[in-house]
Write a protein that holds these residues in place. Structure first.
Motif, PDB file in Angstrom:
ATOM      1  N   UNK A  42       0.847  -1.185   0.000  1.00 12.22           N
ATOM      2  CA  UNK A  42       0.000   0.000   0.000  1.00 12.22           C
ATOM      3  C   UNK A  42       0.892   1.247   0.000  1.00 12.22           C
ATOM      4  N   UNK A  43       0.278   2.378  -0.275  1.00 11.56           N
ATOM      5  CA  UNK A  43       1.071   3.587  -0.513  1.00 11.56           C
ATOM      6  C   UNK A  43       1.933   4.012   0.663  1.00 11.56           C
ATOM      7  N   UNK A  44       1.465   3.783   1.904  1.00 10.74           N
ATOM      8  CA  UNK A  44       2.284   4.249   3.018  1.00 10.74           C
ATOM      9  C   UNK A  44       3.630   3.526   3.048  1.00 10.74           C
ATOM     10  N   UNK A  45       3.620   2.210   2.813  1.00  5.58           N
ATOM     11  CA  UNK A  45       4.872   1.468   2.798  1.00  5.58           C
ATOM     12  C   UNK A  45       5.700   1.786   1.552  1.00  5.58           C
ATOM     13  N   UNK A  46       5.070   1.810   0.393  1.00  4.25           N
ATOM     14  CA  UNK A  46       5.825   2.065  -0.836  1.00  4.25           C
ATOM     15  C   UNK A  46       6.371   3.485  -0.833  1.00  4.25           C
ATOM     16  N   UNK A  47       5.620   4.436  -0.300  1.00  4.00           N
ATOM     17  CA  UNK A  47       6.147   5.789  -0.156  1.00  4.00           C
ATOM     18  C   UNK A  47       7.389   5.786   0.733  1.00  4.00           C
TER      19      UNK A  47
END
Length: 597
Positions: A375-380
């Protein structure tokens, strides 16, 4: 009289020596932790919004259906109170014994004291009651998106795994017994192990799974005979020495994943797929990828394809004097092999005769067990990390994979090493598992964003090297080998990708076991069987239900498939030729480069 004066002379000296050792180790521990470079906090857990959403959904459930929430809470309170009262009544009656029902079985609690000792049994049962309550609370939250629910379920499980009483010295009977038996020496040894692991990883706590002094690459692991016949900035190409007088005309080029080292396929002679392939009469080339440093930050998938895949395929054809190649890709290298085949299709290049995929994902529409990390929080967080350092470092990936099986790969090894003072086992598979590799920053983001998150290759919109690549372009004869309990490349997801490939000739094999043991499954072991079913139009569950089960390894099935696509027999080829001289004996030099250098 002091405590020391009451001890025998030898015990007093032993105690003083242990105390001095603990003091020295404490200072080393502080120094090692001080060297730790903090990484982006986003890589440690989800954004607080996940828990905020869960709390909001929980309160909404409370408002809409208070009876259900009260029922769960009262149920938990009732079980906890009943458990406490049983223990109190036993004590009041002078009966220092656990209840007749000592709770469900759990392999973490295999020490008999967990059932026979009232203190340990009380702690175990209360932990299990609390774990069930947390799990039930998560499952009862209804107004939460499926992806968020899946993430919440995962992180809740991580919390309960972390809080297991086995993870704490005061509530671990194995550790307490060992400390008593060894007069505290096990604790000193455990602290030595802890400090050594911290020092070896610049203050980052990475639990050592195997005795790294027990193996030397090229001496007692990765020992198949061969030679490096080419080297560039991305890879060394190894050609293995023949063991038969004749070989099939069409050579094999095997691309292993660059997340790990290739020698998982050559751990020891009896389970070496590399040796087995050569023994069947094939000329085998294996790519050994570079372990990148910060200078590789701008290396992308196109570099792996151009300087890895296309170069290796060209060199193997030149050395063997053939027009065709049989290609094999394992895990992420199988994914990239599919990208390469799509690129060759766009270019009208027909040099690859057949493709074999080992546990290779090509359709990421279901992210499976990796959903919490995609999800975006981890990939960010990962993107910020690689922008700062140039690399997705090996320990970050290793930690992510380990937490998918945290009890087996983190807590149990940590207990044995740090609490019990045991030396990690001399286990070749675990040694390999700890010998990881970094990923170039650009490549990591391309893979995570374009393939894992956006699924562009399966959708036919992945742009690379001037082309728009499409999974349906993979139209040469292919065979896909998957593993039934694979938690990294789930077989049903692999199956869905194969269904989308454009080849008319497709074979799908489902091996028993997991990501590694399902592939490294030599016939002589007669350990894991496999499933075969020619009808790939079926849904995955129906395919397996109607498949034929076969005992033993899939290796002979694959060899029979490959033999039909490998041409006539020719004289065996020695590594290299006049234009491609031997540069080094196998396993080469790149495989020896450690990720922390």
């Amino acid at each position: 009289m002091t405590t020391n004066e009451t001890l025998p002379e030898t015990d007093r000296h032993k105690l003083e020596a242990n105390l001095a050792r603990v003091e020295e180790l404490t200072q080393r521990l502080v120094d090692a932790i001080a060297r730790r470079k903090p990484i982006n906090p986003a890589l440690h857990g989800p954004e607080p919004t996940l828990y905020a959403k869960a709390m909001q959904a929980y309160w909404q459930e409370w408002a809409q259906n208070p009876a259900k929430v009260f029922e769960n809470q009262v149920g938990y309170w009732g079980k906890s109170l009943g458990h406490f009262m049983e223990a109190q009544q036993a004590l009041a009656a002078g009966k220092l014994a656990p209840p007749e029902d000592t709770g469900p079985k759990d392999r973490r609690f295999k020490n008999p004291l967990w059932d026979s000792h009232p203190y340990f049994n009380f702690i175990k049962q209360q932990y299990q009651i609390s774990s069930d309550a947390i799990r039930d609370a998560v499952e009862d939250i209804e107004d939460l998106e499926p992806t968020e629910k899946r993430r919440l379920r995962y992180f809740a499980q991580q919390i309960t795994d972390m809080m297991a009483p086995t993870n704490f010295f005061a509530t671990n009977p194995d550790a307490l017994q060992k400390a008593v038996e060894t007069e505290g020496a096990s604790l000193v040894k455990g602290m030595e192990n802890l400090v050594a692991d911290l020092e070896a990883n610049n203050g980052e706590l990475i639990v050592r799974l195997a005795d790294d002094k027990a193996f030397t690459i090229g001496e007692n692991i990765a020992t198949a005979e061969g030679a490096v016949v080419w080297r560039n900035r991305m890879m060394e190409l190894i050609q293995y020495s023949p063991t038969t007088e004749k070989v099939h005309e069409t050579p094999i080029v095997l691309f292993p994943p660059w997340i790990n080292k290739f020698y998982i396929l050559d751990l020891k002679p009896e389970n070496s797929l590399i040796r087995w392939i050569v023994d069947q009469g094939y000329t085998l080339f294996v790519v050994s990828w570079i372990n990148p440093d910060e200078s590789y930050r701008d290396i992308g998938l196109e570099d792996y394809i151009e300087d890895g895949y296309l170069t290796a395929l060209r060199l193997a054809r030149e050395i063997c004097g053939t027009e065709k190649i049989n290609a094999v890709g394992y895990c992420i290298a199988g994914t990239t092999l599919a990208l390469t085949l799509s690129l060759l299709k766009k270019r009208g290049d027909k040099q690859v005769n057949s493709a074999t995929f080992f546990t290779a994902l090509t359709d990421f529409s279901d992210q499976g067990e990796f959903t919490p990390f995609l999800q975006n929080d981890f990939i960010d967080g990962i993107e910020a990390e690689v922008n700062a350092t140039g690399l997705l470092k090996s320990f970050i990936m290793a930690r992510t994979f380990s937490y998918l099986r945290s009890t087996d790969l983190i807590y149990t090894p940590a207990i044995k090493s740090y609490m019990m003072g045991e030396t990690p086992p001399a286990f070749d598979l675990l040694y390999w598992n700890g010998d990881g590799a970094n990923l170039p920053g650009r490549m990591a983001v391309q893979y995570l964003r374009g393939l894992c998150q956006d699924n562009k290759f399966s959708d036919g919109t992945f742009e690379l090297m001037g082309e728009t690549l499409n999974l349906r372009d993979v139209d040469i004869p292919l065979i896909s080998i998957t593993a039934e309990t694979d938690h990294i490349a789930a077989w049903k997801d692999c199956f869905r990708g194969v269904q989308k490939m454009g080849a008319r000739s497709k074979t799908f094999v489902l091996s028993e076991s997991g990501h590694i043991a399902g592939i490294v499954n030599p016939p002589n072991k007669k350990k894991y069987g496999h499933y075969l079913n020619p009808d790939l139009t079926l849904p995955a569950d129906e395919w397996q239900k109607t498949a034929d089960y076969h005992e033993g390894s899939w290796w002979p099935v694959w060899e029979a498939w490959l033999r039909k696509r490998s041409g006539k027999k020719v004289a065996a080829r020695q590594p290299g030729d006049s234009s491609h001289p031997v540069l080094a004996p196998a396993p080469g030099t790149y495989v020896r480069v450690k990720a922390n250098q």
